[in-house]
Design a protein around this motif. Structure first.
Motif, PDB file in Angstrom:
ATOM      1  N   GLY A 136      59.347  32.837 133.042  1.00  0.00           N
ATOM      2  CA  GLY A 136      60.565  33.481 132.551  1.00  0.00           C
ATOM      3  C   GLY A 136      61.019  33.020 131.184  1.00  0.00           C
ATOM      4  N   SER A 137      60.435  31.936 130.653  1.00  0.00           N
ATOM      5  CA  SER A 137      60.892  31.414 129.360  1.00  0.00           C
ATOM      6  C   SER A 137      60.524  32.327 128.194  1.00  0.00           C
ATOM      7  CB  SER A 137      60.319  30.016 129.121  1.00  0.00           C
ATOM      8  OG  SER A 137      58.906  30.060 128.950  1.00  0.00           O
ATOM      9  N   MET A 138      59.663  33.317 128.420  1.00  0.00           N
ATOM     10  CA  MET A 138      59.282  34.222 127.331  1.00  0.00           C
ATOM     11  C   MET A 138      60.325  35.321 127.114  1.00  0.00           C
ATOM     12  SD  MET A 138      56.330  36.782 128.839  1.00  0.00           S
ATOM     13  CE  MET A 138      55.462  35.506 129.734  1.00  0.00           C
ATOM     14  N   PHE A 139      61.309  35.424 128.007  1.00  0.00           N
ATOM     15  CA  PHE A 139      62.289  36.499 127.939  1.00  0.00           C
ATOM     16  C   PHE A 139      63.652  35.990 127.475  1.00  0.00           C
ATOM     17  CE2 PHE A 139      59.406  37.576 131.553  1.00  0.00           C
ATOM     18  CZ  PHE A 139      58.758  38.656 130.961  1.00  0.00           C
ATOM     19  N   GLU A 140      64.331  36.800 126.673  1.00  0.00           N
ATOM     20  CA  GLU A 140      65.684  36.481 126.217  1.00  0.00           C
ATOM     21  C   GLU A 140      66.549  37.732 126.310  1.00  0.00           C
ATOM     22  OE1 GLU A 140      68.136  35.223 122.157  1.00  0.00           O
ATOM     23  OE2 GLU A 140      65.941  35.224 122.166  1.00  0.00           O
ATOM     24  N   VAL A 141      67.640  37.636 127.073  1.00  0.00           N
ATOM     25  CA  VAL A 141      68.535  38.786 127.231  1.00  0.00           C
ATOM     26  C   VAL A 141      69.248  39.049 125.907  1.00  0.00           C
ATOM     27  CG1 VAL A 141      70.527  39.708 128.463  1.00  0.00           C
ATOM     28  CG2 VAL A 141      68.837  38.328 129.688  1.00  0.00           C
ATOM     29  N   LEU A 142      69.258  40.313 125.487  1.00  0.00           N
ATOM     30  CA  LEU A 142      69.857  40.693 124.212  1.00  0.00           C
ATOM     31  C   LEU A 142      71.331  41.063 124.382  1.00  0.00           C
ATOM     32  CD1 LEU A 142      66.928  42.932 122.937  1.00  0.00           C
ATOM     33  CD2 LEU A 142      67.624  40.730 121.969  1.00  0.00           C
ATOM     34  N   PRO A 143      72.136  40.965 123.307  1.00  0.00           N
ATOM     35  CA  PRO A 143      73.553  41.360 123.387  1.00  0.00           C
ATOM     36  C   PRO A 143      73.693  42.838 123.759  1.00  0.00           C
ATOM     37  CG  PRO A 143      73.122  40.125 121.374  1.00  0.00           C
ATOM     38  CD  PRO A 143      71.789  40.432 121.979  1.00  0.00           C
ATOM     39  N   GLN A 144      74.711  43.131 124.556  1.00  0.00           N
ATOM     40  CA  GLN A 144      75.005  44.500 124.955  1.00  0.00           C
ATOM     41  C   GLN A 144      76.460  44.828 124.634  1.00  0.00           C
ATOM     42  OE1 GLN A 144      72.458  46.548 126.217  1.00  0.00           O
ATOM     43  NE2 GLN A 144      71.247  44.749 125.610  1.00  0.00           N
ATOM     44  N   THR A 145      76.825  46.096 124.783  1.00  0.00           N
ATOM     45  CA  THR A 145      78.197  46.508 124.476  1.00  0.00           C
ATOM     46  C   THR A 145      79.210  45.799 125.364  1.00  0.00           C
ATOM     47  OG1 THR A 145      77.817  48.407 125.933  1.00  0.00           O
ATOM     48  CG2 THR A 145      77.588  48.777 123.565  1.00  0.00           C
ATOM     49  N   SER A 146      78.794  45.402 126.561  1.00  0.00           N
ATOM     50  CA  SER A 146      79.716  44.679 127.448  1.00  0.00           C
ATOM     51  C   SER A 146      80.008  43.272 126.911  1.00  0.00           C
ATOM     52  CB  SER A 146      79.131  44.591 128.862  1.00  0.00           C
ATOM     53  OG  SER A 146      77.843  43.984 128.834  1.00  0.00           O
ATOM     54  N   ASP A 147      79.057  42.708 126.133  1.00  0.00           N
ATOM     55  CA  ASP A 147      79.244  41.376 125.552  1.00  0.00           C
ATOM     56  C   ASP A 147      79.997  41.460 124.226  1.00  0.00           C
ATOM     57  OD1 ASP A 147      77.525  40.370 127.626  1.00  0.00           O
ATOM     58  OD2 ASP A 147      75.812  41.036 126.435  1.00  0.00           O
TER      59      ASP A 147
END
Length: 273
Positions: free
Chosen positions: A186-197
């Protein structure tokens, strides 16, 4: 932008599927080139490559606006990789071309197996083909970034296919969950900013400031691909009926990808839609 072309593709290394005696053997590599009609009436050449040894296929075509679109299907890892090389707007400060990679889960029966693809022939290479079936547009929210240096753990093809898009490889959280259950790191993935953030985060086509972050949208279409095998029936001397593979059904499918960009400058095409 008229008159400029993307860099030439590397020389193809796979065997051309000319009429050869017998079918390709185990672990066959093959290439087929077909002429395909685009929505605007233009005709382009599409390359279909199959490697039954590594159980993958690749389709590549140049679109009407000059972009080079590639689909790689890795059956072994259940991964699909879309790559787009898009002509840049030099007069607006962009580089010669911009590369994007979108990685999604490959589902069963989306496309014919690599072994079948490697055996495809065409009687008349000059025939201009159109898909028999138009499959529905798929709209995907690509809310996770993939680390290029670790991407080979997900699919070994990411290293080659996405080499020009190291900082622009995207996937979906729901697909990440599927791959994590299969044991992918899972370390290869990074959640990106969304409109909710970020409440001020707009769609790029609504954003007036070229240097502000926004949600970009990019659409592509695979105009012709073998999506299903056709089966015919035969009857032997004893009257027994059996089925055998006797052809393919072709499909067209469009995709729209939404994803975060740190500045609208990386998404100038979106304001033209």
């Amino acid at each position: 932008m008229r008159g400029r072309r993307l860099p030439a593709l590397p020389a193809l290394l796979w065997l051309a599927l000319a009429p050869l005696p017998g079918a390709p053997g185990p672990a066959a590599r093959a290439e087929l080139r077909v002429r395909v009609r685009l929505p605007g009436g233009q005709v382009t050449e599409e390359s279909l490559q199959a490697d039954s040894g590594s159980d993958c296929i690749s389709l590549e075509l140049r679109t009407a606006d000059g972009a080079l679109v590639t689909l790689t299907a890795d059956f072994r890892q259940e991964v699909k990789i879309f790559r787009a090389l898009i002509l840049g707007e030099l007069e607006r400060g962009q580089s010669q071309f911009q590369a994007l990679c979108f990685v999604t889960r490959l589902h069963r029966n989306e496309i014919i197996p690599s072994e079948s693809m490697a055996k495809l022939r065409q009687k008349n290479p000059r025939t201009v083909r159109q898909a028999e079936e138009v499959r529905g547009l798929e709209h995907l929210s690509m809310d996770v970034a993939v680390n290029f240096s670790k991407g080979a753990q997900l699919s070994s093809h990411i290293h080659n296919v996405c080499a020009e898009a190291k900082e622009a490889i995207y996937t979906r959280e729901e697909d990440v969950k599927f791959w994590l259950e299969k044991g992918v790191d899972g370390s290869m993935f990074e959640v990106l900013p969304q409109t909710s953030d970020l409440p001020d985060l707009q769609r790029c086509k609504l954003c007036a400031d070229r240097w502000k972050p926004c949600i970009c949208s990019y659409s592509l279409s695979i105009e012709w691909y073998p999506c299903m095998l056709k089966y015919c029936k035969s009857r032997d001397a004893g009257g027994k009926i059996s089925s055998y593979k006797c052809g393919i059904r072709s499909c067209q499918k469009g995709y729209t990808f939404d994803y975060y960009v740190p500045q609208k400058q990386l998404c100038l095409w979106d304001e033209e839609t």
